[in-house]
Design a protein around this motif. Structure first.
Motif, PDB file in Angstrom:
ATOM      1  N   HIS A 327       0.831  -1.210   0.000  1.00 35.89           N
ATOM      2  CA  HIS A 327       0.000   0.000   0.000  1.00 35.89           C
ATOM      3  C   HIS A 327       0.865   1.260   0.000  1.00 35.89           C
ATOM      4  CE1 HIS A 327      -3.448  -2.478   0.307  1.00 35.89           C
ATOM      5  NE2 HIS A 327      -3.309  -2.794   1.583  1.00 35.89           N
ATOM      6  N   GLN A 328       1.981   1.211   0.711  1.00 29.75           N
ATOM      7  CA  GLN A 328       2.901   2.357   0.708  1.00 29.75           C
ATOM      8  C   GLN A 328       3.465   2.583  -0.697  1.00 29.75           C
ATOM      9  OE1 GLN A 328       6.809   1.974   2.675  1.00 29.75           O
ATOM     10  NE2 GLN A 328       6.230   3.745   3.919  1.00 29.75           N
ATOM     11  N   TYR A 329       3.778   1.484  -1.388  1.00 28.10           N
ATOM     12  CA  TYR A 329       4.246   1.591  -2.766  1.00 28.10           C
ATOM     13  C   TYR A 329       3.173   2.213  -3.651  1.00 28.10           C
ATOM     14  CZ  TYR A 329       5.321   0.103  -7.550  1.00 28.10           C
ATOM     15  OH  TYR A 329       5.540   0.080  -8.901  1.00 28.10           O
ATOM     16  N   ALA A 330       1.923   1.804  -3.471  1.00 28.70           N
ATOM     17  CA  ALA A 330       0.832   2.349  -4.274  1.00 28.70           C
ATOM     18  C   ALA A 330       0.699   3.850  -4.064  1.00 28.70           C
ATOM     19  CB  ALA A 330      -0.478   1.644  -3.923  1.00 28.70           C
ATOM     20  N   ILE A 331       0.850   4.299  -2.833  1.00 21.05           N
ATOM     21  CA  ILE A 331       0.766   5.736  -2.555  1.00 21.05           C
ATOM     22  C   ILE A 331       1.900   6.485  -3.248  1.00 21.05           C
ATOM     23  CG2 ILE A 331       1.004   7.473  -0.724  1.00 21.05           C
ATOM     24  CD1 ILE A 331      -0.544   5.564   1.109  1.00 21.05           C
ATOM     25  N   ALA A 332       3.101   5.916  -3.196  1.00 20.31           N
ATOM     26  CA  ALA A 332       4.247   6.560  -3.851  1.00 20.31           C
ATOM     27  C   ALA A 332       4.040   6.610  -5.366  1.00 20.31           C
ATOM     28  CB  ALA A 332       5.530   5.803  -3.507  1.00 20.31           C
ATOM     29  N   GLU A 350      -9.827  -9.195  15.070  1.00 17.66           N
ATOM     30  CA  GLU A 350      -8.387  -9.327  15.262  1.00 17.66           C
ATOM     31  C   GLU A 350      -7.706  -9.140  13.911  1.00 17.66           C
ATOM     32  OE1 GLU A 350      -7.590 -13.113  17.020  1.00 17.66           O
ATOM     33  OE2 GLU A 350      -7.822 -12.338  19.057  1.00 17.66           O
ATOM     34  N   TRP A 351      -6.635  -8.372  13.889  1.00 19.27           N
ATOM     35  CA  TRP A 351      -5.985  -8.066  12.616  1.00 19.27           C
ATOM     36  C   TRP A 351      -4.477  -8.282  12.708  1.00 19.27           C
ATOM     37  CZ3 TRP A 351      -9.447  -7.764   9.020  1.00 19.27           C
ATOM     38  CH2 TRP A 351     -10.726  -7.279   9.323  1.00 19.27           C
ATOM     39  N   GLN A 352      -3.923  -8.780  11.639  1.00 16.62           N
ATOM     40  CA  GLN A 352      -2.480  -8.958  11.526  1.00 16.62           C
ATOM     41  C   GLN A 352      -2.014  -8.084  10.368  1.00 16.62           C
ATOM     42  OE1 GLN A 352      -1.372 -13.051  11.098  1.00 16.62           O
ATOM     43  NE2 GLN A 352       0.674 -12.731  11.934  1.00 16.62           N
ATOM     44  N   TYR A 353      -0.842  -7.492  10.517  1.00 17.11           N
ATOM     45  CA  TYR A 353      -0.362  -6.615   9.448  1.00 17.11           C
ATOM     46  C   TYR A 353       1.118  -6.868   9.190  1.00 17.11           C
ATOM     47  CZ  TYR A 353       1.603  -3.769  13.221  1.00 17.11           C
ATOM     48  OH  TYR A 353       2.311  -3.341  14.310  1.00 17.11           O
ATOM     49  N   CYS A 354       1.529  -6.521   7.976  1.00 11.50           N
ATOM     50  CA  CYS A 354       2.921  -6.704   7.557  1.00 11.50           C
ATOM     51  C   CYS A 354       3.477  -5.359   7.121  1.00 11.50           C
ATOM     52  CB  CYS A 354       2.971  -7.709   6.392  1.00 11.50           C
ATOM     53  SG  CYS A 354       4.594  -7.863   5.622  1.00 11.50           S
ATOM     54  N   ARG A 355       4.596  -4.952   7.705  1.00 11.10           N
ATOM     55  CA  ARG A 355       5.235  -3.706   7.272  1.00 11.10           C
ATOM     56  C   ARG A 355       6.684  -3.916   6.808  1.00 11.10           C
ATOM     57  NH1 ARG A 355       8.040  -1.506  11.794  1.00 11.10           N
ATOM     58  NH2 ARG A 355       7.363  -2.338  13.811  1.00 11.10           N
ATOM     59  N   GLU A 356       7.098  -5.176   6.714  1.00 12.29           N
ATOM     60  CA  GLU A 356       8.400  -5.516   6.139  1.00 12.29           C
ATOM     61  C   GLU A 356       8.311  -6.896   5.499  1.00 12.29           C
ATOM     62  OE1 GLU A 356      12.136  -3.626   8.426  1.00 12.29           O
ATOM     63  OE2 GLU A 356      10.977  -5.025   9.674  1.00 12.29           O
ATOM     64  N   TYR A 357       9.142  -7.130   4.492  1.00 15.92           N
ATOM     65  CA  TYR A 357       9.260  -8.459   3.892  1.00 15.92           C
ATOM     66  C   TYR A 357      10.640  -9.033   4.199  1.00 15.92           C
ATOM     67  CZ  TYR A 357       5.613  -6.797   0.557  1.00 15.92           C
ATOM     68  OH  TYR A 357       4.501  -6.291  -0.038  1.00 15.92           O
ATOM     69  N   ASP A 370      14.125  -0.840  -0.683  1.00 15.83           N
ATOM     70  CA  ASP A 370      14.911  -0.235   0.389  1.00 15.83           C
ATOM     71  C   ASP A 370      15.106  -1.331   1.440  1.00 15.83           C
ATOM     72  OD1 ASP A 370      15.972   1.030   2.566  1.00 15.83           O
ATOM     73  OD2 ASP A 370      14.472   2.621   2.652  1.00 15.83           O
ATOM     74  N   MET A 371      16.325  -1.801   1.580  1.00 20.89           N
ATOM     75  CA  MET A 371      16.626  -2.887   2.521  1.00 20.89           C
ATOM     76  C   MET A 371      17.622  -2.429   3.576  1.00 20.89           C
ATOM     77  SD  MET A 371      16.601  -6.298   0.101  1.00 20.89           S
ATOM     78  CE  MET A 371      18.102  -5.886  -0.797  1.00 20.89           C
ATOM     79  N   SER A 372      17.566  -1.155   3.930  1.00 22.92           N
ATOM     80  CA  SER A 372      18.520  -0.604   4.895  1.00 22.92           C
ATOM     81  C   SER A 372      18.382  -1.243   6.275  1.00 22.92           C
ATOM     82  CB  SER A 372      18.341   0.913   5.001  1.00 22.92           C
ATOM     83  OG  SER A 372      17.000   1.250   5.317  1.00 22.92           O
ATOM     84  N   SER A 373      17.199  -1.796   6.569  1.00 23.19           N
ATOM     85  CA  SER A 373      16.988  -2.444   7.867  1.00 23.19           C
ATOM     86  C   SER A 373      17.399  -3.911   7.842  1.00 23.19           C
ATOM     87  CB  SER A 373      15.509  -2.354   8.258  1.00 23.19           C
ATOM     88  OG  SER A 373      14.727  -3.159   7.389  1.00 23.19           O
ATOM     89  N   GLY A 374      17.800  -4.400   6.661  1.00 25.65           N
ATOM     90  CA  GLY A 374      18.091  -5.813   6.502  1.00 25.65           C
ATOM     91  C   GLY A 374      16.911  -6.575   5.920  1.00 25.65           C
ATOM     92  N   ARG A 375      15.758  -5.933   5.934  1.00 18.74           N
ATOM     93  CA  ARG A 375      14.564  -6.493   5.306  1.00 18.74           C
ATOM     94  C   ARG A 375      14.038  -5.492   4.277  1.00 18.74           C
ATOM     95  NH1 ARG A 375      13.644  -7.448  10.865  1.00 18.74           N
ATOM     96  NH2 ARG A 375      13.979  -9.641  11.411  1.00 18.74           N
ATOM     97  N   VAL A 376      13.031  -5.888   3.524  1.00 14.69           N
ATOM     98  CA  VAL A 376      12.400  -4.972   2.564  1.00 14.69           C
ATOM     99  C   VAL A 376      11.462  -4.061   3.333  1.00 14.69           C
ATOM    100  CG1 VAL A 376      10.844  -4.780   0.600  1.00 14.69           C
ATOM    101  CG2 VAL A 376      12.565  -6.606   0.655  1.00 14.69           C
ATOM    102  N   GLY A 377      11.876  -2.804   3.482  1.00 13.07           N
ATOM    103  CA  GLY A 377      11.034  -1.837   4.182  1.00 13.07           C
ATOM    104  C   GLY A 377      10.103  -1.096   3.247  1.00 13.07           C
ATOM    105  N   SER A 378      10.508  -0.975   1.985  1.00 11.95           N
ATOM    106  CA  SER A 378       9.663  -0.312   0.992  1.00 11.95           C
ATOM    107  C   SER A 378      10.085  -0.767  -0.396  1.00 11.95           C
ATOM    108  CB  SER A 378       9.739   1.207   1.106  1.00 11.95           C
ATOM    109  OG  SER A 378      11.052   1.670   0.844  1.00 11.95           O
ATOM    110  N   GLN A 421       0.041   5.804  10.773  1.00  7.75           N
ATOM    111  CA  GLN A 421       1.458   6.054  11.036  1.00  7.75           C
ATOM    112  C   GLN A 421       2.331   5.548   9.895  1.00  7.75           C
ATOM    113  OE1 GLN A 421       2.050   4.113  14.815  1.00  7.75           O
ATOM    114  NE2 GLN A 421       0.983   5.714  15.976  1.00  7.75           N
ATOM    115  N   HIS A 422       2.021   4.373   9.366  1.00  7.81           N
ATOM    116  CA  HIS A 422       2.881   3.791   8.343  1.00  7.81           C
ATOM    117  C   HIS A 422       2.650   4.409   6.975  1.00  7.81           C
ATOM    118  CE1 HIS A 422       5.772   0.678   7.229  1.00  7.81           C
ATOM    119  NE2 HIS A 422       5.122   0.602   6.084  1.00  7.81           N
ATOM    120  N   LEU A 423       1.409   4.755   6.651  1.00  5.06           N
ATOM    121  CA  LEU A 423       1.120   5.281   5.323  1.00  5.06           C
ATOM    122  C   LEU A 423       1.166   6.804   5.269  1.00  5.06           C
ATOM    123  CD1 LEU A 423      -1.696   2.858   4.098  1.00  5.06           C
ATOM    124  CD2 LEU A 423       0.802   2.656   3.900  1.00  5.06           C
TER     125      LEU A 423
END
Length: 445
Positions: A327-332, A350-357, A370-378, A421-423
């Motif tokens: 969704h963040q990619y779609a906004i960009a 109850e909801w589960q969410y993913c903010r990194e791959y 963007d893998m600056s955290s070691g994971r795919v952040g965006s 917060q994330h978007l």
């Protein structure tokens, strides 16, 4: 002063554009403008008294008396399908639906032969199908680029159509023979392409259609803006299926971002408030094949669909947890969003969410993520028109795995906080059901 709302799906479609447009139309006098796609749209609207309609070519605000539909030149139109849709709306009481509809002169017409060619191509792909809606949108778009002289637009519908219709049929027939190869001549779609008599029936249908709608110049949108409190631009499909920014080749031949709507507003010198509304579900869905990082088949039974399901052409309706990376990619890719609409909050508590791959093991990952955290952040947005970039991105996304932070299961109130917060945009509307009565406004626009 008239306001403009641009309703854009931040997913793969099916996020709730139709029900959002219906809600907006009930707040003030409205003209709904269709600015992309065509008859492949399937926007379900349910009213408080139980009426249901799947809007494809008429605006999803049509249940509201006086709400007009304007089909811009970016819209592809199938008059046959439009008659069928109008018949259902008339049965539901909207007897003036044709009088409330205007069509820009440059809008493109899809013929049954475009549909047949579309289906024949998809059949020839076998197990590599793209998940087409089989409505001929891509075929008509491709033909308009290669042979603009064989494109019918709303302004072209007059008594001299037969020759052009036959030329379109022969062109598509030849194209399929060259590009697809031998076809089973008993196939009903092939038989349709071979049927020269259909042109006479089509001419009659198209002439009747043109007599029922108002065929207008592009400047007419300014006239419409002066007659209402708000223009609501209703997008079709989702940004993640965009012809340039979607995950190629599982995409549409249509600009699904806000770009066309903004262009139309600029062309009429619109000076009112513009609000880009980004729509997403509290969970993520995808209709048909293509990468879907957060897909979870255990959700299939927990989140049953009333109006979506496995289709002959699109394929399976798939479910996954909320994918904030996508969704963040779609906004960009959309160039930003002003406010968010979150639907489907009634489907669970109850909801589960993913903010990194978890990233794929590949040396070129940094170009796409963007893998600056070691994971795919965006996900990085590529250059407009670079389909090689999009195709490689698709391959890499198919190798990614979701990374769920602990704790990641939250209630809906916490989930809305996470989304904002994330978007990076405020949520202005939330939905706990299919009708306008199930919506709750959170901030004033």
């Amino acid at each position: 002063m008239t306001k403009a709302y641009i309703v854009t799906d931040l997913s793969y479609g099916d996020a709730g554009k139709g029900t959002t447009v219906d809600y907006l139309a009930r707040q003030a006098s409205t003209v709904v403008v269709r600015h992309n796609g065509g008859p492949q749209a399937a926007h379900n609207v349910v009213t408080a008294d139980g009426h249901h309609h799947t809007f494809a070519q008429f605006g999803s605000g049509s249940f509201v008396p006086g709400t007009r539909t304007h089909l811009s030149r970016f819209m592809l139109i199938n008059p046959i399908n439009m008659f069928l849709e109008a018949d259902h709306l008339i049965k539901l009481g909207m007897t003036d639906i044709w009088e409330r509809t205007s069509v820009e002169r440059a809008a493109m017409i899809i013929t049954p032969w475009h549909q047949a060619a579309n289906r024949l191509r998809e059949k020839a792909r076998g197990g590599g199908r793209h998940g087409s809606c089989a409505q001929g949108v891509g075929e008509a778009m491709a033909s308009s680029i290669e042979r603009p002289d064989l494109t019918i637009r709303a302004r072209d519908i007059d008594d001299g159509l037969i020759a052009k219709l036959q030329a379109i049929r022969l062109y598509l027939l030849h194209l399929l023979q060259v590009e697809v190869g031998p076809v089973d001549e008993s196939d009903e779609d092939w038989r349709m392409l071979a049927d020269s008599t259909l042109a006479y029936t089509l001419e009659d249908i198209y002439l009747r259609w043109a007599s029922l709608v108002s065929v207008v110049d592009g400047s007419y949108l300014l006239t419409l803006a002066d007659t209402c409190d708000q223009l609501v631009f209703e997008g079709a499909q989702g940004v993640l299926l965009d012809e340039w920014y979607g995950f190629h080749p599982y995409t549409t031949w249509s600009t699904t971002t806000s770009a066309n709507a903004l262009q139309l507003l600029d062309e009429i010198g619109f000076t009112g408030q513009r609000t880009r509304l980004g729509i997403l579900r509290a969970y993520t869905t995808r209709h048909g094949p293509g990468p879907f990082v957060t897909e979870d088949s255990t959700l299939d039974e927990k989140l049953p669909e009333l109006h979506n399901g496995t289709g002959q052409w699109q394929g399976a309706f798939r479910y996954g947890h909320l994918d904030l990376v996508a969704h963040q990619y779609a906004i960009a890719a959309n160039g930003g969003i002003d406010e968010l609409v979150v639907t489907g909050l009634d489907r669970s508590n109850e909801w589960q969410y993913c903010r990194e791959y978890n990233p794929p093991d590949t040396p070129d990952g940094d170009r796409y993520f963007d893998m600056s955290s070691g994971r795919v952040g965006s996900i990085r947005v590529g250059t407009l028109g670079d389909l090689d970039y999009q195709a490689r991105l698709t391959e890499l996304l198919s190798l990614c795995q979701p990374y769920y932070h602990s704790p990641s299961v939250v209630n809906d109130s916490q989930l809305l906080q996470v989304i904002e917060q994330h978007l990076g945009a405020p949520i202005s509307l939330i939905s706990y059901g299919p009708t306008a009565m199930d919506k709750r406004a959170l901030v004033a626009s």
